[in-house]
Design a protein around this motif. Structure first.
Motif, PDB file in Angstrom:
ATOM      1  N   LEU A 107      18.983   0.788  -6.409  1.00 24.58           N
ATOM      2  CA  LEU A 107      18.062  -0.209  -5.854  1.00 24.58           C
ATOM      3  C   LEU A 107      17.421   0.907  -5.297  1.00 24.58           C
ATOM      4  CD1 LEU A 107      19.920  -3.164  -4.718  1.00 24.58           C
ATOM      5  CD2 LEU A 107      18.116  -3.251  -5.747  1.00 24.58           C
ATOM      6  N   ASP A 108      17.548   1.662  -4.187  1.00 23.14           N
ATOM      7  CA  ASP A 108      17.415   2.798  -3.428  1.00 23.14           C
ATOM      8  C   ASP A 108      16.156   3.659  -4.173  1.00 23.14           C
ATOM      9  OD1 ASP A 108      19.436   1.818  -1.979  1.00 23.14           O
ATOM     10  OD2 ASP A 108      20.032   3.818  -2.733  1.00 23.14           O
ATOM     11  N   GLY A 109      15.557   3.603  -5.824  1.00 19.80           N
ATOM     12  CA  GLY A 109      14.461   4.330  -5.453  1.00 19.80           C
ATOM     13  C   GLY A 109      13.483   2.956  -6.498  1.00 19.80           C
ATOM     14  N   LEU A 110      13.702   1.962  -5.823  1.00 21.27           N
ATOM     15  CA  LEU A 110      12.479   0.973  -6.214  1.00 21.27           C
ATOM     16  C   LEU A 110      11.040   0.449  -5.102  1.00 21.27           C
ATOM     17  CD1 LEU A 110      11.944  -0.608  -8.241  1.00 21.27           C
ATOM     18  CD2 LEU A 110      14.317  -2.141  -7.395  1.00 21.27           C
ATOM     19  N   VAL A 111      10.627   0.030  -5.373  1.00 17.77           N
ATOM     20  CA  VAL A 111       9.306   0.164  -4.980  1.00 17.77           C
ATOM     21  C   VAL A 111       8.684  -1.369  -5.923  1.00 17.77           C
ATOM     22  CG1 VAL A 111       7.650   0.989  -3.646  1.00 17.77           C
ATOM     23  CG2 VAL A 111       9.789   1.811  -3.149  1.00 17.77           C
ATOM     24  N   ASP A 155       1.166  -1.465  -0.087  1.00 18.43           N
ATOM     25  CA  ASP A 155       0.130  -0.129  -0.568  1.00 18.43           C
ATOM     26  C   ASP A 155       0.703   1.470   0.047  1.00 18.43           C
ATOM     27  OD1 ASP A 155      -2.463  -1.455   0.464  1.00 18.43           O
ATOM     28  OD2 ASP A 155      -2.095  -1.309   2.380  1.00 18.43           O
ATOM     29  N   PHE A 156       1.648   1.388  -0.906  1.00 23.04           N
ATOM     30  CA  PHE A 156       2.774   2.264  -0.651  1.00 23.04           C
ATOM     31  C   PHE A 156       2.663   4.004  -1.379  1.00 23.04           C
ATOM     32  CE2 PHE A 156       6.506   4.518  -3.065  1.00 23.04           C
ATOM     33  CZ  PHE A 156       7.473   4.982  -1.827  1.00 23.04           C
ATOM     34  N   GLN A 157       1.794   4.311  -1.002  1.00 23.48           N
ATOM     35  CA  GLN A 157       1.048   5.839  -1.667  1.00 23.48           C
ATOM     36  C   GLN A 157       2.389   7.352  -1.374  1.00 23.48           C
ATOM     37  OE1 GLN A 157      -1.372   5.565  -3.159  1.00 23.48           O
ATOM     38  NE2 GLN A 157      -1.896   3.734  -2.490  1.00 23.48           N
ATOM     39  N   PRO A 158       3.626   7.416  -2.319  1.00 21.09           N
ATOM     40  CA  PRO A 158       4.180   8.460  -2.202  1.00 21.09           C
ATOM     41  C   PRO A 158       3.020   9.647  -2.601  1.00 21.09           C
ATOM     42  CG  PRO A 158       4.467   7.408  -4.538  1.00 21.09           C
ATOM     43  CD  PRO A 158       3.138   6.795  -3.419  1.00 21.09           C
ATOM     44  N   ASN A 159       4.211  10.963  -2.117  1.00 25.18           N
ATOM     45  CA  ASN A 159       3.349  12.104  -1.901  1.00 25.18           C
ATOM     46  C   ASN A 159       4.246  12.100  -3.940  1.00 25.18           C
ATOM     47  OD1 ASN A 159       2.595  13.143   0.491  1.00 25.18           O
ATOM     48  ND2 ASN A 159       4.830  13.110   0.713  1.00 25.18           N
ATOM     49  N   ASP A 160       3.244  13.142  -4.244  1.00 25.76           N
ATOM     50  CA  ASP A 160       3.126  13.185  -5.429  1.00 25.76           C
ATOM     51  C   ASP A 160       4.677  14.132  -5.688  1.00 25.76           C
ATOM     52  OD1 ASP A 160       1.065  12.021  -6.326  1.00 25.76           O
ATOM     53  OD2 ASP A 160       0.096  14.368  -6.635  1.00 25.76           O
ATOM     54  N   PHE A 162      14.500   6.005 -15.017  1.00 26.99           N
ATOM     55  CA  PHE A 162      13.992   6.335 -13.685  1.00 26.99           C
ATOM     56  C   PHE A 162      14.467   6.810 -12.661  1.00 26.99           C
ATOM     57  CE2 PHE A 162      10.470   4.190 -16.693  1.00 26.99           C
ATOM     58  CZ  PHE A 162      10.244   5.820 -17.465  1.00 26.99           C
ATOM     59  N   GLU A 163      14.587   8.229 -12.251  1.00 25.21           N
ATOM     60  CA  GLU A 163      15.645   7.751 -10.638  1.00 25.21           C
ATOM     61  C   GLU A 163      14.613   6.700  -9.748  1.00 25.21           C
ATOM     62  OE1 GLU A 163      18.395   9.475 -10.029  1.00 25.21           O
ATOM     63  OE2 GLU A 163      18.204  10.492 -11.822  1.00 25.21           O
ATOM     64  N   LYS A 164      13.077   7.414  -9.666  1.00 22.84           N
ATOM     65  CA  LYS A 164      12.254   6.652  -9.023  1.00 22.84           C
ATOM     66  C   LYS A 164      11.479   5.735  -9.769  1.00 22.84           C
ATOM     67  CE  LYS A 164      13.472   9.636  -4.534  1.00 22.84           C
ATOM     68  NZ  LYS A 164      13.459  10.745  -3.996  1.00 22.84           N
ATOM     69  N   ALA A 165      10.702   4.197  -8.948  1.00 21.72           N
ATOM     70  CA  ALA A 165       9.911   3.661  -9.981  1.00 21.72           C
ATOM     71  C   ALA A 165       9.201   2.699  -9.233  1.00 21.72           C
ATOM     72  CB  ALA A 165      10.163   2.775 -10.757  1.00 21.72           C
ATOM     73  N   ILE A 166       8.241   2.257  -9.128  1.00 22.01           N
ATOM     74  CA  ILE A 166       7.158   1.197  -8.684  1.00 22.01           C
ATOM     75  C   ILE A 166       6.605   0.144  -9.365  1.00 22.01           C
ATOM     76  CG2 ILE A 166       4.939   1.056  -7.154  1.00 22.01           C
ATOM     77  CD1 ILE A 166       4.844   4.263  -6.750  1.00 22.01           C
ATOM     78  N   ILE A 167       7.430  -0.673  -9.174  1.00 17.55           N
ATOM     79  CA  ILE A 167       7.046  -1.399  -9.849  1.00 17.55           C
ATOM     80  C   ILE A 167       6.069  -2.853  -9.981  1.00 17.55           C
ATOM     81  CG2 ILE A 167       8.148  -3.750 -11.389  1.00 17.55           C
ATOM     82  CD1 ILE A 167       9.473  -0.982 -12.063  1.00 17.55           C
ATOM     83  N   ASP A 168       4.740  -2.705 -10.482  1.00 15.76           N
ATOM     84  CA  ASP A 168       4.065  -3.339 -10.720  1.00 15.76           C
ATOM     85  C   ASP A 168       4.170  -4.746 -11.454  1.00 15.76           C
ATOM     86  OD1 ASP A 168       1.705  -4.954  -9.732  1.00 15.76           O
ATOM     87  OD2 ASP A 168       0.155  -3.514 -11.039  1.00 15.76           O
ATOM     88  N   ALA A 169       4.724  -5.827 -11.241  1.00 17.41           N
ATOM     89  CA  ALA A 169       5.530  -6.624 -12.601  1.00 17.41           C
ATOM     90  C   ALA A 169       4.729  -8.275 -12.194  1.00 17.41           C
ATOM     91  CB  ALA A 169       6.473  -6.835 -13.016  1.00 17.41           C
ATOM     92  N   ALA A 170       3.917  -8.507 -11.107  1.00 21.14           N
ATOM     93  CA  ALA A 170       3.746  -9.353 -10.085  1.00 21.14           C
ATOM     94  C   ALA A 170       2.252 -10.377 -11.643  1.00 21.14           C
ATOM     95  CB  ALA A 170       2.777  -9.702  -9.268  1.00 21.14           C
ATOM     96  N   GLY A 171       1.929  -9.382 -12.573  1.00 19.66           N
ATOM     97  CA  GLY A 171       1.214 -10.020 -13.752  1.00 19.66           C
ATOM     98  C   GLY A 171       2.157  -9.853 -14.826  1.00 19.66           C
ATOM     99  N   ALA A 172       3.253 -10.234 -14.806  1.00 15.71           N
ATOM    100  CA  ALA A 172       4.355 -10.360 -16.202  1.00 15.71           C
ATOM    101  C   ALA A 172       3.230 -11.124 -17.166  1.00 15.71           C
ATOM    102  CB  ALA A 172       5.128 -10.227 -16.264  1.00 15.71           C
ATOM    103  N   PHE A 173       3.284 -11.172 -18.418  1.00 15.94           N
ATOM    104  CA  PHE A 173       2.375 -12.366 -19.399  1.00 15.94           C
ATOM    105  C   PHE A 173       3.154 -12.758 -20.881  1.00 15.94           C
ATOM    106  CE2 PHE A 173       1.005  -7.641 -20.611  1.00 15.94           C
ATOM    107  CZ  PHE A 173       1.738  -7.042 -22.314  1.00 15.94           C
ATOM    108  N   ALA A 174       4.445 -11.442 -20.767  1.00 12.25           N
ATOM    109  CA  ALA A 174       5.631 -11.424 -21.961  1.00 12.25           C
ATOM    110  C   ALA A 174       7.003 -11.697 -21.280  1.00 12.25           C
ATOM    111  CB  ALA A 174       5.294 -10.439 -22.787  1.00 12.25           C
ATOM    112  N   HIS A 175       8.123 -12.426 -21.801  1.00 11.85           N
ATOM    113  CA  HIS A 175       9.062 -12.987 -21.840  1.00 11.85           C
ATOM    114  C   HIS A 175       9.996 -11.505 -21.457  1.00 11.85           C
ATOM    115  CE1 HIS A 175      13.102 -14.084 -21.896  1.00 11.85           C
ATOM    116  NE2 HIS A 175      13.619 -12.711 -23.074  1.00 11.85           N
ATOM    117  N   GLY A 176      10.873 -11.101 -20.729  1.00 12.81           N
ATOM    118  CA  GLY A 176      11.181  -9.914 -20.120  1.00 12.81           C
ATOM    119  C   GLY A 176      10.701  -8.763 -19.805  1.00 12.81           C
ATOM    120  N   GLN A 177       9.600  -8.921 -19.733  1.00 16.59           N
ATOM    121  CA  GLN A 177       8.764  -7.763 -19.037  1.00 16.59           C
ATOM    122  C   GLN A 177       9.841  -7.593 -17.105  1.00 16.59           C
ATOM    123  OE1 GLN A 177       4.704  -8.619 -19.772  1.00 16.59           O
ATOM    124  NE2 GLN A 177       4.309  -6.903 -20.227  1.00 16.59           N
ATOM    125  N   VAL A 178       9.748  -8.677 -16.920  1.00 13.54           N
ATOM    126  CA  VAL A 178       9.965  -8.082 -15.278  1.00 13.54           C
ATOM    127  C   VAL A 178      11.665  -7.312 -16.111  1.00 13.54           C
ATOM    128  CG1 VAL A 178      10.973  -9.744 -13.249  1.00 13.54           C
ATOM    129  CG2 VAL A 178       9.011  -9.994 -14.284  1.00 13.54           C
TER     130      VAL A 178
END
Length: 819
Positions: free
Chosen positions: A402-406, A222-227, A376-392
């Motif tokens: 890693l510091d900018g990754l959620v 439930d990560f909700q960063p400030n804009d 990107f300096e900071k990114a939220i990755i929603d890749a659990a539903g990856a359907f194609a090779h290479g998406q993750v």
């Protein structure tokens, strides 16, 4: 930059520019593949075009889409189907394809195998070259561990019987041509070694549970960063990204502004870099989708920021870490079409459409597919539903650290999809990495191939054979002089061009065994210069003049058009050979030869067609020009029309010409005309004799009317035609060089040299005006000691770069002295 990085980039550059080998340039995300592409584009050495599988990728690469350049349908291309044969290309595009040296395909991982075979088919057809891809060099750029080609199930059902895989390396054409693989390994995007190791393991499908656990420590429920923190969500599906952006935009209480793009010319909607109707509010999180080309470089493609204020024609954006707001104005994207510059003859990117809009798009979320190539300096990755090779891998590799990754959800091991076929291909790629020795061998192979091509007259020999076959098939329809000329041309090409060229190619093999490259082998270069002079003179003085003087009158329109097309091809082949040999007068340089050959293709205009009207004017009693010949042709054509048959089936042209010349008056005299038998005399003899007798009677009475003094007829006075040699002499007297005269008159330098040789023979030019005293003494002393020696023997004996024309100058001068 490490030395090894420079070595790999230098190796790739040398393979592209100095060999004809196909190249697969690959590398992890962020290793500089796109930068390398732009450097090759700026080299301006080879004639190249850049294509990509999608409109957005093509715009980003500064090229065009594969389907637009090669006019391919968007569905599956089944081998042998008619859909691959019904494409019509205009003359300009055919010229572009025929003179292409290098085809760059960006984002090759997304190109289907059948599409690559479609490209192969087009290039083979329009380049008249059966080699894979018509002999064009390929530079394939991409990473197979990133996004794959999109193939629907119903399309694969049609392609499966023909292909083992839909990936580009399944192409039948590519499997029939060798290529080298160069993998860039130095990563510019990330500096965090822990993160780089995790990415490499995911890319190579050998990620450990320990690495996966370390990665999943960045899962924050439930990560909700400030804009104002500048996070962007990368999702697997477009609907999810759109929903996030819409909800975020609606939640803002500020005024909604709508900016409508200005679209000019041809710019397809699928290639729009952002929305044509862009809805933004102050407070919106946005991403820049273009690099700032100004000197300040305030933003780059993929930079995240927040809109602080909006005016009518300006948007202010503040990015985290920046001290000041960025004033953003509308930017311009250009849709291009490749064409040939009429002056420089080079391939140019011609703008055909513009898209003008603010270089922004809503960026609370974006799809992984559209994030390819961004950082990107900071990114939220929603890749659990990856359907194609290479998406993750694509999603994670967009992040700088890693510091900018959620992670929106933990990444399970099963979402890192493995395809054994890709693993096998990757292993094969690593085995095809070239060394410096491979580069030298490829340079040598390229130069040897080009030299064999230069001295080959096989195509010219084949074309003149096809010309003779048409003339022999319709022998009664073509002038006798044409058949005689083609026989002479065929014999000259066979004995003096093809056979001599083949013998010279056999000699080349001995020179190729030298350790030096052909370009650096001075002994070979000396032989090339001498051979070049021989073939240059043969083409300019013997072969091309026969074509120019060949009459092509024929009453069979279809046969004549077929012959004219072949004669144009033959003249073009010989013209290009002449230009190529002229380029090698001072020695062979591979890139210079390529450029000269391609320029000749574009410069060519059929000289014979220009001369045809003059030949017709000088002939007597031609069709449509009155006289008995014209009357007989009109009668013949009218009769053929009544019986719905061809004119030559009634009376061939040769028979009509003979009738007009002999003017028979009886049936027995008709039988003596070739083409008239007893049956034909019985069928049309009476009408033919009546027509001839009527014409004779009219022509005998006409002179009396012409002698009436009351009707004097003004005679048109035509200006005398200045002989071609006199024009050359006049320009020479103005102080112009041979090269300058040739350029001004649009003639080959060898033709100008032959004019000046004749001027020396007539005493209008002194040999000392053309050659240095040392050159004169060398040639003269040889001839004084060796009389009645052939030109070729003299050329070989004298050496020192002496040309055939120079020998002719001296021989003519010596003859003048004797006389």
């Amino acid at each position: 930059m490490p030395t090894t990085v420079n070595e790999k980039l230098e190796l790739a550059t040398n393979f592209v520019l100095h060999t004809n080998r196909n190249i697969f340039l690959t590398g992890k995300a962020g290793t500089g593949k796109t930068t390398f592409l732009h450097q090759i584009k700026q080299s301006n050495v080879k004639r190249l075009v850049v294509v990509a599988p999608t409109g957005v990728a093509a715009i980003n690469a500064g090229g065009v889409t594969i389907h637009s350049l090669f006019q391919l349908p968007f569905g599956p291309l089944i081998p042998g189907s008619t859909q691959r044969e019904n494409r019509k290309f205009n003359r300009e595009k055919i010229n572009l394809l025929r003179t292409l040296d290098l085809l760059v395909i960006d984002e090759i991982s997304m190109v289907r195998a059948d599409v690559l075979d479609g490209i192969d088919e087009v290039l083979r057809r329009y380049r008249y070259n059966s080699a894979p891809f018509g002999g064009v060099q390929l530079l394939l750029i991409g990473d197979m561990q990133q996004l794959p080609p999109v193939i629907r199930d119903e399309d694969w059902a049609l392609l499966r019987p023909h292909y083992n895989t839909g990936y580009f390396f399944g192409s039948k054409a590519l499997q029939n041509t060798p290529y080298v693989s160069i993998e860039l390994t130095h990563i510019y995007r990330q500096a965090d070694e822990r993160f780089i190791n995790i990415l490499n393991s995911i890319r190579e499908k050998n990620v450990t549970q320990t690495q996966l656990n370390e990665l999943n420590q960045h899962y924050i429920p439930d990560f909700q960063p400030n804009d104002n923190e500048g996070f962007i969500t990368l999702s697997t599906h477009n609907s999810s990204a759109q929903q996030i952006n819409s909800q975020k935009l609606a939640s803002l209480k500020t005024k909604l502004h709508t900016f409508t793009a200005s679209v000019e010319g041809d710019f397809p909607t699928h290639a729009y870099p952002t929305e044509a109707s862009l809805e933004l509010k102050a407070g919106s999180q946005v991403m820049f989708i273009k690099n700032d080309i100004s000197r300040d470089k305030l933003y780059y493609n993929g930079k995240i920021g927040q809109i602080t204020a909006i005016d009518d024609d300006i948007i202010f954006v503040k990015s985290q870490g920046d001290d000041q707001e960025i004033a953003v104005y509308p930017a311009e994207w250009t849709n291009i079409r490749y064409s040939i510059d009429p002056e420089t003859k080079e391939i140019k990117a011609e703008p055909i459409g513009k898209f003008i809009q603010f270089p922004l798009k809503l960026a609370w979320a974006i799809t992984i597919h559209k994030s390819q190539g961004l950082t990107f300096e900071k990114a939220i990755i929603d890749a659990a539903g990856a359907f194609a090779h290479g998406q993750v891998y694509v999603a994670l590799s967009r992040c700088k650290s890693l510091d900018g990754l959620v992670l929106r959800t933990p990444i399970p091991s099963y979402s890192i999809k493995t395809e054994q076929m890709l693993e096998d291909f990757h292993e094969q790629v690593q085995q095809q990495t070239p060394t410096e020795q491979h580069l030298q061998e490829s340079k040598r192979s390229n130069q040897e191939q080009l030299l064999r091509e230069l001295f080959s007259f096989e195509r010219a020999n084949s074309l003149v054979y096809r010309c003779r076959r048409i003339v022999n098939q319709y022998l009664d329809s073509f002038p006798e002089e044409l058949n005689t000329g083609l026989i002479a041309l065929a014999e000259t090409i066979q004995t003096k061009a093809r056979d001599v060229g083949n013998r010279f190619q056999q000699q080349l093999s001995g020179y190729f065994s030298d350790t030096n490259l052909p370009e650096a082998n001075e002994t070979l270069q000396d032989r090339i210069r001498k051979a070049t002079s021989y073939f240059q003179a043969l083409l300019a003085d013997d072969l091309l003049p026969i074509i120019y003087q060949s009459p092509t009158d024929c009453d069979n329109k279809q046969a004549r058009e077929s012959l004219l097309e072949l004669l144009d091809d033959l003249e073009k082949e010989l013209f290009c050979k002449l230009r190529s040999f002229e380029n090698c007068r001072d020695g062979f340089v591979a890139l210079a030869y390529l450029q000269a050959r391609n320029r000749a293709e574009l410069d060519f205009t059929p000289e014979r067609r220009k001369l045809e009207p003059q030949q017709e004017e000088s002939s007597t009693e031609k069709p449509g020009r009155g006289g008995l010949y014209g009357a007989l042709v009109k009668w013949r054509n009218d009769l053929a029309g009544e019986h719905n048959t061809s004119g030559y089936m009634v009376l061939p042209q040769k028979t009509i010409a003979e009738l007009a010349r002999v003017r028979p008056t009886t049936a027995d005299e008709l039988l003596a005309i070739k083409g008239f038998g007893k049956t034909k005399v019985k069928q049309i003899g009476a009408e033919v004799l009546a027509l001839i007798n009527s014409f004779v009677e009219r022509s005998e009475s006409t002179p009396k009317l012409r002698k009436q003094p009351s009707e004097p007829k003004a005679k048109e006075v035509k200006p005398p035609k200045v002989p071609s040699i006199d024009i050359t002499l006049s320009l020479f007297r103005e102080g112009k060089t041979i090269a300058e005269i040739a350029a001004e008159r649009e003639l080959a330098p060898s033709t100008i040299e032959s004019h000046l040789a004749k001027c020396i023979a007539t005493g209008d030019v002194l040999v000392s005006e053309l050659l240095s005293p040392e050159r004169i003494d060398a040639i003269r002393s040889y001839y004084e000691a060796n009389e009645n020696v052939s030109l070729s023997d003299a050329l070989q004996a004298i050496g020192n770069g002496v040309t055939y024309s120079e020998i002719r100058f001296i021989r003519n001068a010596m003859q003048v002295e004797k006389e």
